[in-house]
Design a protein around this motif. Structure first.
Motif, mmCIF file in Angstrom:
data_model
loop_
_atom_site.group_PDB
_atom_site.id
_atom_site.type_symbol
_atom_site.label_atom_id
_atom_site.label_comp_id
_atom_site.label_asym_id
_atom_site.label_seq_id
_atom_site.Cartn_x
_atom_site.Cartn_y
_atom_site.Cartn_z
ATOM 1 N N GLY A 1 0.833 -1.205 0.000
ATOM 2 C CA GLY A 1 0.000 0.000 0.000
ATOM 3 C C GLY A 1 0.862 1.246 0.000
ATOM 4 O O GLY A 1 1.971 1.272 -0.551
ATOM 5 N N GLN A 2 0.351 2.275 0.659
ATOM 6 C CA GLN A 2 1.022 3.572 0.663
ATOM 7 C C GLN A 2 2.461 3.468 1.208
ATOM 8 O O GLN A 2 3.368 4.098 0.684
ATOM 9 N N LEU A 3 2.644 2.668 2.228
ATOM 10 C CA LEU A 3 3.978 2.514 2.811
ATOM 11 C C LEU A 3 4.787 1.419 2.103
ATOM 12 O O LEU A 3 5.977 1.598 1.808
ATOM 13 N N GLY A 4 4.133 0.293 1.813
ATOM 14 C CA GLY A 4 4.861 -0.878 1.281
ATOM 15 C C GLY A 4 5.533 -0.605 -0.052
ATOM 16 O O GLY A 4 6.652 -1.085 -0.293
ATOM 17 N N PRO B 1 -5.523 9.067 15.094
ATOM 18 C CA PRO B 1 -6.499 8.523 16.047
ATOM 19 C C PRO B 1 -6.261 7.039 16.363
ATOM 20 O O PRO B 1 -6.309 6.625 17.527
ATOM 21 N N LYS B 2 -5.942 6.258 15.317
ATOM 22 C CA LYS B 2 -5.739 4.817 15.537
ATOM 23 C C LYS B 2 -4.551 4.579 16.474
ATOM 24 O O LYS B 2 -4.638 3.817 17.441
ATOM 25 N N ASP B 3 -3.450 5.266 16.217
ATOM 26 C CA ASP B 3 -2.238 5.008 16.999
ATOM 27 C C ASP B 3 -2.373 5.545 18.427
ATOM 28 O O ASP B 3 -1.851 4.956 19.375
ATOM 29 N N SER C 1 4.869 -2.033 10.101
ATOM 30 C CA SER C 1 3.538 -1.488 10.390
ATOM 31 C C SER C 1 3.531 -0.950 11.814
ATOM 32 O O SER C 1 4.328 -1.377 12.660
ATOM 33 N N THR C 2 2.588 -0.064 12.084
ATOM 34 C CA THR C 2 2.407 0.442 13.452
ATOM 35 C C THR C 2 1.574 -0.571 14.232
ATOM 36 O O THR C 2 0.509 -0.985 13.768
ATOM 37 N N ILE C 3 2.052 -0.965 15.403
ATOM 38 C CA ILE C 3 1.384 -2.052 16.137
ATOM 39 C C ILE C 3 1.242 -1.724 17.627
ATOM 40 O O ILE C 3 2.050 -0.970 18.176
ATOM 41 N N SER D 1 -1.761 -3.104 6.676
ATOM 42 C CA SER D 1 -2.564 -2.162 7.449
ATOM 43 C C SER D 1 -2.877 -2.754 8.829
ATOM 44 O O SER D 1 -2.978 -3.976 8.988
ATOM 45 N N THR D 2 -3.040 -1.865 9.810
ATOM 46 C CA THR D 2 -3.319 -2.330 11.179
ATOM 47 C C THR D 2 -4.546 -1.617 11.734
ATOM 48 O O THR D 2 -4.610 -1.288 12.917
ATOM 49 N N HIS D 3 -5.502 -1.345 10.825
ATOM 50 C CA HIS D 3 -6.778 -0.792 11.304
ATOM 51 C C HIS D 3 -7.910 -1.740 10.915
ATOM 52 O O HIS D 3 -7.785 -2.540 9.977
ATOM 53 N N TYR E 1 4.124 -9.107 -1.811
ATOM 54 C CA TYR E 1 2.931 -9.923 -1.590
ATOM 55 C C TYR E 1 1.864 -9.050 -0.959
ATOM 56 O O TYR E 1 2.148 -8.203 -0.103
ATOM 57 N N ASP E 2 0.612 -9.254 -1.405
ATOM 58 C CA ASP E 2 -0.508 -8.506 -0.822
ATOM 59 C C ASP E 2 -1.750 -9.370 -0.970
ATOM 60 O O ASP E 2 -1.869 -10.124 -1.950
ATOM 61 N N ILE E 3 -2.691 -9.265 -0.023
ATOM 62 C CA ILE E 3 -3.919 -10.061 -0.185
ATOM 63 C C ILE E 3 -4.729 -9.524 -1.362
ATOM 64 O O ILE E 3 -5.561 -10.252 -1.907
HETATM 65 N N1 LIG Z 1 1.096 5.516 5.051
HETATM 66 C C1 LIG Z 1 1.860 6.142 5.929
HETATM 67 O O1 LIG Z 1 2.156 7.345 5.779
HETATM 68 C C2 LIG Z 1 2.392 5.416 7.111
HETATM 69 C C3 LIG Z 1 3.466 5.971 7.834
HETATM 70 C C4 LIG Z 1 3.970 5.288 8.927
HETATM 71 C C5 LIG Z 1 3.392 4.084 9.315
HETATM 72 N N2 LIG Z 1 2.331 3.569 8.608
HETATM 73 C C6 LIG Z 1 1.771 2.284 9.042
HETATM 74 O O2 LIG Z 1 2.070 1.319 8.036
HETATM 75 C C7 LIG Z 1 1.032 0.339 7.946
HETATM 76 C C8 LIG Z 1 0.513 0.303 6.511
HETATM 77 O O3 LIG Z 1 -0.016 1.568 6.202
HETATM 78 P P1 LIG Z 1 -0.401 1.988 4.712
HETATM 79 O O4 LIG Z 1 -0.724 3.424 4.780
HETATM 80 O O5 LIG Z 1 0.593 1.497 3.741
HETATM 81 O O6 LIG Z 1 -1.755 1.155 4.526
HETATM 82 P P2 LIG Z 1 -2.470 0.816 3.130
HETATM 83 O O7 LIG Z 1 -3.885 0.540 3.495
HETATM 84 O O8 LIG Z 1 -2.162 1.857 2.104
HETATM 85 O O9 LIG Z 1 -1.761 -0.528 2.658
HETATM 86 C C9 LIG Z 1 -1.811 -1.695 3.388
HETATM 87 C C10 LIG Z 1 -1.736 -2.871 2.425
HETATM 88 O O10 LIG Z 1 -1.703 -4.053 3.215
HETATM 89 C C11 LIG Z 1 -2.464 -5.039 2.549
HETATM 90 N N3 LIG Z 1 -2.837 -6.059 3.537
HETATM 91 C C12 LIG Z 1 -3.675 -5.923 4.591
HETATM 92 N N4 LIG Z 1 -3.728 -7.065 5.296
HETATM 93 C C13 LIG Z 1 -2.901 -7.934 4.670
HETATM 94 C C14 LIG Z 1 -2.528 -9.292 4.907
HETATM 95 N N5 LIG Z 1 -3.015 -9.975 5.958
HETATM 96 N N6 LIG Z 1 -1.661 -9.887 4.055
HETATM 97 C C15 LIG Z 1 -1.150 -9.200 3.001
HETATM 98 N N7 LIG Z 1 -1.470 -7.922 2.719
HETATM 99 C C16 LIG Z 1 -2.332 -7.298 3.546
HETATM 100 C C17 LIG Z 1 -3.642 -4.280 1.964
HETATM 101 O O11 LIG Z 1 -4.265 -4.984 0.906
HETATM 102 C C18 LIG Z 1 -2.947 -2.989 1.500
HETATM 103 O O12 LIG Z 1 -2.514 -3.072 0.160
HETATM 104 C C19 LIG Z 1 -0.009 0.756 8.979
HETATM 105 O O13 LIG Z 1 0.244 0.078 10.186
HETATM 106 C C20 LIG Z 1 0.253 2.255 9.164
HETATM 107 O O14 LIG Z 1 -0.186 2.714 10.415
HETATM 108 C C21 LIG Z 1 1.844 4.196 7.510
#
Ligand SMILES: NC(=O)c1ccc[n+]([C@@H]2O[C@H](COP(=O)([O-])OP(=O)(O)OC[C@H]3O[C@@H](n4cnc5c(N)ncnc54)[C@H](O)[C@@H]3O)[C@@H](O)[C@H]2O)c1
Length: 336
Positions: free
Chosen positions: A42-45, A288-290, A131-133, A95-97, A62-64
């Motif tokens: 996603g946005q971070l990966g 809010p989540k964190d 991820s944030t946990i 993601s962790t929400h 890998y992503d679901i």
């Molecule tokens: N985006 C940011 O700016 C940012 C910054 C710091 C920390 N984080 C943390 O990073 C984590 C990811 O955030 P994000 O913004 O990339 O979220 P996102 O929703 O953009 O991406 C998450 C990805 O994870 C995939 N996913 C979810 N469950 C899965 C599983 N069981 N197996 C495989 N893939 C799975 C989803 O399909 C999605 O593509 C979160 O914990 C967030 O709090 C994000």
């Protein structure tokens, strides 16, 4: 397995756990890391995977959501993979929400992923949770992995609007379930880290191999993985509180006919004051989540000031809704 330790305050279980790690893991610090799998594209990966690939590692994704894997492969050459058996490092960016409520923490997805890794991964690989946990999650994952893999937590500070300055390569905190997990993680992320050098009795050649095999991100190691978990969620709770204070001041100004903008400008002339703009309220879902992750991390003492901050944010939003107009200029809610 290096640096086995016994932490008396954590008792016999801790000792047994460490012995178990030592018996099941055979990866040696300094051994070559070649294949890295980023999970959660996603946005971070995606930026993480791009960075890992640019650093010279064979990088998989890998992503679901299969669409995410297809896009990552097509746009960035991140190879799609569904079998985890030959991976040296797993980076978890899922993601962790709660899928039905983005403001509520939810780690079940992370746990089911850990079960898949546990079934398929080879012994001794590194699982790094970015991820944030919530506090305590890393050790639960370590249990799910049946103590066979190293587990580290290197929470992210990635910020979309300032990717050059606050992207993948910025100072970050890292903790390990045990000393050897931390050491392997440091070698992967930051082979020049001085805490590695101070205990290092490897030869120059093996040290040079590690350097070639590292992301070279400046890491700040901590002695307990819970400190790394807490650091990330408290960073965001702190940001939440700063925004809520500016909302609070804004409401005060509205009730008392004071010009908020002028007051804020005047306050911010002081060297140690930085009042933020309240804008649309606490933005995004991460803060809010964190903040909730932090509040839920203690059964007894809960931060009163954060609970009040959450109420203030609700009051501020209600106020804006009642007025039905934007009180502040629309801007990307960049409460970084
Ligand atoms: N985006 C940011 O700016 C940012 C910054 C710091 C920390 N984080 C943390 O990073 C984590 C990811 O955030 P994000 O913004 O990339 O979220 P996102 O929703 O953009 O991406 C998450 C990805 O994870 C995939 N996913 C979810 N469950 C899965 C599983 N069981 N197996 C495989 N893939 C799975 C989803 O399909 C999605 O593509 C979160 O914990 C967030 O709090 C994000």
């Amino acid at each position: 397995m290096n640096n086995l330790r016994f932490i008396p305050s954590q008792g016999f279980n801790n000792y047994v756990m460490i012995l178990l790690i030592s018996s099941k893991m055979h990866i040696e610090s300094g051994s070559q890391i070649r294949k890295v799998l980023v999970i959660g594209l996603g946005q971070l990966g995606i930026p993480v995977a791009k960075y890992v690939k640019d650093s010279g590692f064979e990088t998989f994704g890998y992503d679901i959501n299969t669409l995410k894997m297809e896009e990552a492969e097509k746009n960035y050459g991140i190879k799609r993979i569904e079998q985890f058996d030959d991976i040296d490092v797993f980076i978890l960016c899922v993601s962790t929400h709660d899928p039905n409520d983005e403001y509520t923490p939810f780690v079940d997805g992370l746990f089911s992923l850990a079960q898949k890794i546990s079934r398929e991964a080879k012994n001794g690989s590194l699982v790094s949770i970015e991820s944030t946990i919530p506090k305590g999650t890393s050790k639960k994952i370590f249990e799910l992995l049946n103590h066979r893999l190293h587990v580290a937590h290197a929470p992210h500070r990635w910020y979309a609007l300032e990717e050059d300055e606050h992207g993948v390569n910025q100072v970050r905190v890292v903790g390990g379930v045990s000393d050897c997990c931390l050491k392997i993680a440091l070698q992967f992320y930051d082979s020049g880290n001085e805490s590695l050098e101070s205990n290092d009795n490897s030869t120059n050649d093996s040290h040079e191999n590690c350097r070639r095999n590292s992301l070279e991100i400046p890491m700040h190691p901590v002695s307990e993985i819970e400190i790394a978990e807490l650091t990330k969620i408290i960073e965001n709770a702190d940001r939440y509180m700063q925004i809520a204070f500016s909302e609070d001041l804004y409401l005060y100004c509205q009730a008392n006919n004071v010009n908020f903008g002028e007051l804020r400008d005047a306050l911010n002339t002081k060297w140690n004051v930085n009042i933020l703009e309240p804008r649309d309220g606490v933005g995004g879902h991460c803060l809010p989540k964190d903040t909730k992750m932090f509040l839920h991390s203690s059964k007894s003492i809960k931060s009163k000031i954060l609970m009040a901050a959450m109420e203030v944010d609700q009051d501020y939003r209600r106020f804006r809704e009642m007025r039905g107009y934007r009180l502040v200029p629309p801007a990307i809610n960049s409460h970084k």
